[in-house]
Write a protein that holds these residues in place. Structure first.
Motif: not given
Length: 439
Positions: A19-33, A95-99, A189-198
């Motif tokens: 978790l410590r080594a990959n915290w930035q990607q982990f937090i990003l995926l938390v936000i996406v979820n 990405v396909i899921g968000w589309l 807004g949720f769908a657009l934000a999730g797609l762009l982040l992904s």
């Protein structure tokens, strides 16, 4: 079974687990979820009432048809997401899921018949299956074995915290304005934000799973858990049929996990589809119904911040069994009590029981499955788990039409309690005893 064409990232490139080594990607995926959870949260307090009041549906089974379509498609999308993630990587599936999810709120806003709403939930099921499954798999990839419970707790807390907030917000908007369109506008807004982040920021994590598999192979065949996980090469590359049978039936622990997941979402389908009708019949306002619909996933989401990490210390089996028993008791108490305050208590207990179970089931699957086929095993588990939406909606609708809402709630409460008893009988503890990777 991984494909030789899948994207590769060899250990020599500096891949690190934890978790410590990959915290930035982990937090990003938390936000996406969180955005994934928000998409489904908008429906939890509003759509059953929309079926009755806007489209004039008299049959409870007909009202709950949107959950059946959602659950059936989501279950299959989970299976597809797991296998495809093992073959071609994780990010493209996300990405396909968000589309696919982009049109959902618009379809509900402009629906001229109930069929539109059902079709919107077909797309929502694909969105949830692909996106939620993939964020789960990617977090498991990143953290390694030592903090799986914590990782799943954070993931599910974000997702179901968003479900809660979105349900409460939708109830407020419906009470203030109307059942449509205002409650569903945030979904755009949720769908657009999730797609762009992904698309822009999320990075492929398949190489982390391969790195873990390499490290696991270096343990020279030692058994890692009480569920008899092995590093024998024949176990590393089973066929999909073998993975399906192992996860569904042949491995007693994985069977116990899969049946508990199915029954958990069976009662969640009840909560989503029948509780708003039950509370409305009890004289509550739309705003109160929205608040109750949000309290249950809110407690569920928040408590997972503790329960996921706790399972890394105390073990998985006891929390799974206890959580299923507590859910059964909470559901059984619901028709025996009356009034908003008492129903709040029942929803809190139901949320606590679900929090004990939800991240722990995913952690248990990850403990047992080899990294090379773990995503496929997660997909099979989530197939069975989300089949519970279909079975729960169908069973609840038929029982409510034939015997009344109270009987429907009581029967599903009893089934949930029995699932906990079954888990106690068939499961072994899966918490890893050999921490070959420090996170």
């Amino acid at each position: 079974m991984p494909s030789p064409n899948a994207p590769s990232l060899p250990p020599s490139t500096g891949v690190r687990l934890g978790l410590r080594a990959n915290w930035q990607q982990f937090i990003l995926l938390v936000i996406v979820n969180a955005f994934v959870g928000g998409m489904v949260g908008l429906e939890r307090s509003i759509v059953p009432l929309l079926g009755q009041r806007a489209f004039g549906l008299a049959s409870t089974t007909a009202v709950l048809s949107f959950i059946m379509s959602f659950g059936m498609v989501k279950a299959l999308a989970n299976l597809f997401a797991g296998g495809l993630s093992d073959r071609v990587g994780r990010k493209g599936v996300l990405v396909i899921g968000w589309l696919v999810g982009l049109p959902v709120p618009l379809l509900i806003i402009f629906a001229t018949s109930w069929g539109w709403v059902v079709f919107a939930n077909v797309l929502l099921g694909i969105n949830q299956g692909l996106c939620w499954s993939t964020t789960v798999i990617m977090k498991i990839d990143l953290v390694g074995p030592a903090r799986r419970g914590l990782a799943m707790g954070l993931n599910e807390a974000a997702g179901y915290g968003a479900v809660s907030l979105a349900a409460i917000a939708a109830g407020y908007l419906a009470a203030t304005y109307a059942l449509r369109p205002q409650p569903f506008l945030p979904g755009i807004g949720f769908a657009l934000a999730g797609l762009l982040l992904s698309l822009v920021l999320v990075r492929e994590s398949h190489g982390h799973a391969r790195h873990e598999a390499t490290l696991l192979a270096q343990t020279t065949g030692q058994t890692e858990t009480g569920a008899q996980r092995t590093t024998d090469s024949s176990a590393d590359h089973p066929s999909f049929k073998d993975i399906f049978l192992l996860t569904s039936w042949k491995n007693r622990t994985l069977f116990g996990v899969s049946q508990a997941g199915l029954v958990n979402n069976l009662n969640d389908g009840l909560a989503w589809g029948l509780f708003p009708l039950f509370f409305a019949a009890g004289g509550l306002s739309i705003a109160q119904i929205g608040l109750l619909a949000g309290i249950y996933p809110g407690v569920w989401g928040t408590a997972q911040l503790v329960t996921g990490a706790l399972s890394d210390r105390l073990g998985r089996k006891g929390m799974i069994v206890g959580g299923m028993l507590l859910q059964g008791i909470a559901i059984g108490l619901l028709p025996l009590m009356h009034g908003f305050a008492w129903w709040v208590v029942a929803m809190v207990l139901l949320g606590l029981g679900t929090a004990l179970v939800y991240p722990t089931l995913l952690a248990a699957i990850s403990d047992v499955a080899h990294p090379q086929w773990r995503a496929s095993a997660v997909g099979v588990y989530r197939l069975w788990r989300d089949s519970g939406y279909v079975i729960g909606a169908l069973l609840a609708g038929i029982l409510a039409d034939l015997l009344g809402v109270t009987w429907a709630i009581g029967v599903i409460g009893a089934l949930t309690f029995l699932s906990g008893v079954l888990a106690q009988a068939v499961m072994s503890e899966t918490l890893p005893r050999l921490q070959y990777i420090q996170s």
